[in-house]
Scaffold this active site. Structure first.
Site, PDB file in Angstrom:
ATOM      1  N   ARG A   1      -5.166   0.291  -7.083  1.00  0.00           N
ATOM      2  CA  ARG A   1      -3.935   0.825  -6.490  1.00  0.00           C
ATOM      3  C   ARG A   1      -3.347   1.950  -7.344  1.00  0.00           C
ATOM      4  O   ARG A   1      -2.744   2.879  -6.839  1.00  0.00           O
ATOM      5  CB  ARG A   1      -2.864  -0.267  -6.409  1.00  0.00           C
ATOM      6  CG  ARG A   1      -2.855  -1.018  -5.116  1.00  0.00           C
ATOM      7  CD  ARG A   1      -1.574  -1.824  -4.986  1.00  0.00           C
ATOM      8  NE  ARG A   1      -1.810  -3.097  -4.360  1.00  0.00           N
ATOM      9  CZ  ARG A   1      -1.999  -3.285  -3.060  1.00  0.00           C
ATOM     10  NH1 ARG A   1      -1.994  -2.255  -2.240  1.00  0.00           N
ATOM     11  NH2 ARG A   1      -2.208  -4.472  -2.571  1.00  0.00           N
TER      12      ARG A   1
ATOM     13  N   ASP B   1      -5.839  -0.732  -2.390  1.00  0.00           N
ATOM     14  CA  ASP B   1      -6.564  -1.580  -3.340  1.00  0.00           C
ATOM     15  C   ASP B   1      -7.836  -2.168  -2.763  1.00  0.00           C
ATOM     16  O   ASP B   1      -8.049  -2.179  -1.545  1.00  0.00           O
ATOM     17  CB  ASP B   1      -5.673  -2.741  -3.776  1.00  0.00           C
ATOM     18  CG  ASP B   1      -5.553  -3.808  -2.690  1.00  0.00           C
ATOM     19  OD1 ASP B   1      -5.254  -3.445  -1.538  1.00  0.00           O
ATOM     20  OD2 ASP B   1      -5.772  -4.998  -2.986  1.00  0.00           O
TER      21      ASP B   1
ATOM     22  N   PHE C   1     -14.555   2.414   3.360  1.00  0.00           N
ATOM     23  CA  PHE C   1     -13.494   1.718   2.638  1.00  0.00           C
ATOM     24  C   PHE C   1     -13.090   2.559   1.425  1.00  0.00           C
ATOM     25  O   PHE C   1     -13.921   2.868   0.572  1.00  0.00           O
ATOM     26  CB  PHE C   1     -13.955   0.325   2.192  1.00  0.00           C
ATOM     27  CG  PHE C   1     -12.819  -0.520   1.712  1.00  0.00           C
ATOM     28  CD1 PHE C   1     -11.974  -1.139   2.608  1.00  0.00           C
ATOM     29  CD2 PHE C   1     -12.570  -0.653   0.358  1.00  0.00           C
ATOM     30  CE1 PHE C   1     -10.900  -1.904   2.172  1.00  0.00           C
ATOM     31  CE2 PHE C   1     -11.497  -1.415  -0.094  1.00  0.00           C
ATOM     32  CZ  PHE C   1     -10.660  -2.035   0.822  1.00  0.00           C
ATOM     33  N   VAL C   2     -11.818   2.920   1.364  1.00  0.00           N
ATOM     34  CA  VAL C   2     -11.341   3.802   0.294  1.00  0.00           C
ATOM     35  C   VAL C   2     -10.359   3.074  -0.622  1.00  0.00           C
ATOM     36  O   VAL C   2      -9.732   2.091  -0.212  1.00  0.00           O
ATOM     37  CB  VAL C   2     -10.672   5.070   0.869  1.00  0.00           C
ATOM     38  CG1 VAL C   2     -11.697   5.942   1.584  1.00  0.00           C
ATOM     39  CG2 VAL C   2      -9.528   4.713   1.816  1.00  0.00           C
TER      40      VAL C   2
ATOM     41  N   GLU D   1       3.456   4.589   6.039  1.00  0.00           N
ATOM     42  CA  GLU D   1       2.240   3.765   5.901  1.00  0.00           C
ATOM     43  C   GLU D   1       1.276   4.412   4.923  1.00  0.00           C
ATOM     44  O   GLU D   1       1.243   5.638   4.783  1.00  0.00           O
ATOM     45  CB  GLU D   1       1.540   3.671   7.260  1.00  0.00           C
ATOM     46  CG  GLU D   1       1.967   2.494   8.110  1.00  0.00           C
ATOM     47  CD  GLU D   1       1.180   1.229   7.775  1.00  0.00           C
ATOM     48  OE1 GLU D   1       0.661   1.114   6.650  1.00  0.00           O
ATOM     49  OE2 GLU D   1       1.087   0.358   8.651  1.00  0.00           O
ATOM     50  N   ASP D   2       0.463   3.590   4.281  1.00  0.00           N
ATOM     51  CA  ASP D   2      -0.583   4.111   3.416  1.00  0.00           C
ATOM     52  C   ASP D   2      -1.730   4.673   4.242  1.00  0.00           C
ATOM     53  O   ASP D   2      -2.080   5.836   4.160  1.00  0.00           O
ATOM     54  CB  ASP D   2      -1.084   3.014   2.453  1.00  0.00           C
ATOM     55  CG  ASP D   2      -1.411   1.691   3.156  1.00  0.00           C
ATOM     56  OD1 ASP D   2      -1.291   1.603   4.393  1.00  0.00           O
ATOM     57  OD2 ASP D   2      -1.791   0.737   2.457  1.00  0.00           O
TER      58      ASP D   2
ATOM     59  N   GLY E   1       0.783  -1.242   0.000  1.00  0.00           N
ATOM     60  CA  GLY E   1       0.000   0.000   0.000  1.00  0.00           C
ATOM     61  C   GLY E   1       0.806   1.279   0.000  1.00  0.00           C
ATOM     62  O   GLY E   1       0.383   2.287  -0.558  1.00  0.00           O
TER      63      GLY E   1
ATOM     64  N   ASP F   1      -6.242   2.287   9.829  1.00  0.00           N
ATOM     65  CA  ASP F   1      -7.670   2.031  10.029  1.00  0.00           C
ATOM     66  C   ASP F   1      -7.888   1.700  11.499  1.00  0.00           C
ATOM     67  O   ASP F   1      -8.138   2.585  12.314  1.00  0.00           O
ATOM     68  CB  ASP F   1      -8.092   0.887   9.096  1.00  0.00           C
ATOM     69  CG  ASP F   1      -9.567   0.571   9.175  1.00  0.00           C
ATOM     70  OD1 ASP F   1     -10.274   1.222   9.957  1.00  0.00           O
ATOM     71  OD2 ASP F   1     -10.028  -0.326   8.459  1.00  0.00           O
TER      72      ASP F   1
HETATM   73  P1  IMP Z   1      -5.305  -1.506  10.258  1.00  0.00           P
HETATM   74  O1  IMP Z   1      -4.450  -2.559  10.870  1.00  0.00           O
HETATM   75  O2  IMP Z   1      -6.774  -1.763  10.528  1.00  0.00           O
HETATM   76  O3  IMP Z   1      -4.928  -0.107  10.692  1.00  0.00           O
HETATM   77  O4  IMP Z   1      -5.195  -1.661   8.688  1.00  0.00           O
HETATM   78  C1  IMP Z   1      -4.092  -1.210   8.005  1.00  0.00           C
HETATM   79  C2  IMP Z   1      -3.961  -1.784   6.620  1.00  0.00           C
HETATM   80  O5  IMP Z   1      -5.202  -2.255   6.081  1.00  0.00           O
HETATM   81  C3  IMP Z   1      -3.504  -0.693   5.684  1.00  0.00           C
HETATM   82  O6  IMP Z   1      -2.107  -0.624   5.665  1.00  0.00           O
HETATM   83  C4  IMP Z   1      -4.135  -1.097   4.365  1.00  0.00           C
HETATM   84  O7  IMP Z   1      -3.281  -1.958   3.652  1.00  0.00           O
HETATM   85  C5  IMP Z   1      -5.396  -1.822   4.754  1.00  0.00           C
HETATM   86  N1  IMP Z   1      -6.568  -0.919   4.726  1.00  0.00           N
HETATM   87  C6  IMP Z   1      -7.183  -0.316   5.765  1.00  0.00           C
HETATM   88  N2  IMP Z   1      -8.223   0.431   5.382  1.00  0.00           N
HETATM   89  C7  IMP Z   1      -8.273   0.313   4.031  1.00  0.00           C
HETATM   90  C8  IMP Z   1      -9.134   0.885   3.024  1.00  0.00           C
HETATM   91  O8  IMP Z   1     -10.070   1.667   3.281  1.00  0.00           O
HETATM   92  N3  IMP Z   1      -8.863   0.537   1.734  1.00  0.00           N
HETATM   93  C9  IMP Z   1      -7.854  -0.313   1.380  1.00  0.00           C
HETATM   94  N4  IMP Z   1      -7.023  -0.857   2.299  1.00  0.00           N
HETATM   95  C10 IMP Z   1      -7.230  -0.549   3.608  1.00  0.00           C
END
Ligand code: IMP
Length: 183
Positions: free
Chosen positions: A169, A163, A156-157, A103-104, A48, A107
């Site tokens: 992506r 992606d 969800f984006v 980081e991308d 990401g 969430d």
């Molecule tokens: P977290 O552990 O819930 O913070 O999720 C982090 C990872 O989930 C990110 O690095 C993304 O790769 C993926 N992710 C979280 N939200 C989204 C979204 O809205 N779209 C696409 N990928 C996401």
């Protein structure tokens, strides 16, 4: 890929490529200032963060080293599993290095918390985090993110490296994916 190419798959366009580029430039200037005189190591999280890393590193006015880690992510779903697995580890020693994790999106913050702790265990001089996007939910969590591109809603984006099932992506902006696409 442009927003217009997939406009019907998006319920909302959050940021255009120009807006993201401008914000990344501002953050790069902050990082140049904050790390002046220090040996900066950027660690990108695959897949990401590829776009964020490419744009951020090129917007910096000072030297930086780039390394990558790959971790397991959502797979083809849209909800965080909470399970983090390292698929590709660093191939350098980061002892006494100034690490900036790129980081991308944050969430739930589960991935980030795991990664930051994992890196801290390797005794770097410092570990900070830059994320292009942060969802509203993540703000409630005790995850310390020094540089945030944009705070966004919890939907969800896709785009700018993010992606859904391997697609979008390469979309140059960021939009909310229509639930009809994944339900
Ligand atoms: P977290 O552990 O819930 O913070 O999720 C982090 C990872 O989930 C990110 O690095 C993304 O790769 C993926 N992710 C979280 N939200 C989204 C979204 O809205 N779209 C696409 N990928 C996401």
């Amino acid at each position: 890929m442009e927003i217009e190419d997939v406009r019907s798959d998006l319920t909302e366009v959050l940021y255009t490529a120009d807006q993201i580029e401008e914000r990344i430039r501002q953050i790069a200037a902050e990082i140049d200032h904050d790390y002046a005189g220090l040996d900066l190591l950027l660690i990108g999280v695959l897949n990401g963060a590829v776009m964020t890393m490419a744009d951020l590193s090129r917007a910096l006015r000072s030297h930086c080293e780039m390394q990558w880690m790959a971790i397991s992510s959502y797979g083809s779903g849209t909800a965080s599993s909470g399970v983090v697995r390292i698929l590709k580890d660093l191939n350098i020693d980061i002892t006494d290095r100034h690490v900036l994790l790129v980081e991308d999106i944050i969430d739930t913050g589960l991935t980030l918390s795991y990664l930051v702790q994992n890196l801290k265990n390797r005794h770097p001089a410092s570990v900070e985090v830059m994320a292009a996007f942060r969802k509203a939910e993540a703000i409630k969590r005790p995850v310390d993110v020094r540089y945030v591109g944009f705070d966004i809603p919890s939907d969800f984006v896709v785009g700018y490296g993010l992606d859904y099932d391997g697609r979008y992506r390469n979309l140059n902006g960021l939009g909310i994916l229509a639930p009809a696409v994944y339900s």
